[in-house]
Design a protein around this motif. Structure first.
Motif, mmCIF file in Angstrom:
data_model
loop_
_atom_site.group_PDB
_atom_site.id
_atom_site.type_symbol
_atom_site.label_atom_id
_atom_site.label_comp_id
_atom_site.label_asym_id
_atom_site.label_seq_id
_atom_site.Cartn_x
_atom_site.Cartn_y
_atom_site.Cartn_z
ATOM 1 N N GLU A 88 12.416 6.174 -11.151
ATOM 2 C CA GLU A 88 11.348 5.487 -10.779
ATOM 3 C C GLU A 88 12.119 4.175 -10.497
ATOM 4 O O GLU A 88 11.643 3.496 -9.558
ATOM 5 C CB GLU A 88 10.675 5.243 -12.130
ATOM 6 C CG GLU A 88 9.641 6.452 -12.294
ATOM 7 C CD GLU A 88 8.932 6.278 -13.374
ATOM 8 O OE1 GLU A 88 8.990 5.163 -14.432
ATOM 9 O OE2 GLU A 88 7.871 7.092 -13.877
ATOM 10 N N SER A 89 13.180 3.463 -11.039
ATOM 11 C CA SER A 89 13.736 2.412 -10.708
ATOM 12 C C SER A 89 14.370 2.577 -9.384
ATOM 13 O O SER A 89 14.316 1.590 -8.618
ATOM 14 C CB SER A 89 14.629 1.876 -11.853
ATOM 15 O OG SER A 89 15.850 2.885 -11.754
ATOM 16 N N GLN A 90 14.898 3.654 -8.965
ATOM 17 C CA GLN A 90 15.415 3.819 -7.541
ATOM 18 C C GLN A 90 14.445 3.764 -6.562
ATOM 19 O O GLN A 90 14.579 3.340 -5.578
ATOM 20 C CB GLN A 90 16.300 5.188 -7.504
ATOM 21 C CG GLN A 90 17.749 5.131 -8.526
ATOM 22 C CD GLN A 90 18.403 6.311 -8.456
ATOM 23 O OE1 GLN A 90 17.649 7.340 -7.686
ATOM 24 N NE2 GLN A 90 19.559 6.285 -8.878
ATOM 25 N N ASN A 91 13.311 4.236 -6.889
ATOM 26 C CA ASN A 91 12.352 4.099 -5.994
ATOM 27 C C ASN A 91 11.673 2.977 -5.609
ATOM 28 O O ASN A 91 11.305 2.548 -4.428
ATOM 29 C CB ASN A 91 11.160 5.367 -6.536
ATOM 30 C CG ASN A 91 11.359 6.820 -6.137
ATOM 31 O OD1 ASN A 91 12.412 6.887 -5.635
ATOM 32 N ND2 ASN A 91 10.613 7.472 -7.107
ATOM 33 N N ILE A 92 11.626 2.148 -6.816
ATOM 34 C CA ILE A 92 11.179 0.713 -6.511
ATOM 35 C C ILE A 92 12.207 -0.125 -5.782
ATOM 36 O O ILE A 92 11.760 -0.773 -4.853
ATOM 37 C CB ILE A 92 11.203 0.153 -8.067
ATOM 38 C CG1 ILE A 92 9.650 0.677 -8.601
ATOM 39 C CG2 ILE A 92 10.927 -1.385 -7.777
ATOM 40 C CD1 ILE A 92 9.622 0.336 -10.146
#
Length: 96
Positions: A88-92
């Motif tokens: 999720e943090s990489q997608n953000i």
């Protein structure tokens, strides 16, 4: 019985002089009555429910295996949560 000993020690430690009547825990013990003797006597009807050494060992082994499996499950769940948060943090970051 354990709590009686602890209580006796506390009472002895609180007395101003060490010559209290409660200095020995043996003085606090009483002989079992007839009812207690009957309750503690072996009952032949319950003999088939007695634990054997091998049964106890099997139960302990099962408990150890269950505990290990539970810890592995918890660790895997925590790792899956970490992976999910990283994704999720990489997608953000990629969306910016």
């Amino acid at each position: 019985m354990q709590s009686v000993r602890v209580l006796a020690r506390r009472l002895v430690s609180r007395t101003s002089n060490g010559n209290s009547t409660l200095t020995s825990t043996a003085r606090l013990s009483t002989k079992s009555g007839s009812r207690e003797e009957k309750l503690l006597a072996k009952d032949p009807a319950l003999s088939k429910y007695q634990s054997t050494k091998t049964a106890v060992q099997r139960i302990q082994l099962f408990g150890a295996v269950y505990e290990i499996a539970y810890k592995v499950q918890q660790r895997n769940a925590a790792e899956a949560q970490d992976v999910k948060q990283n994704i999720e943090s990489q997608n953000i970051v990629e969306q910016r």
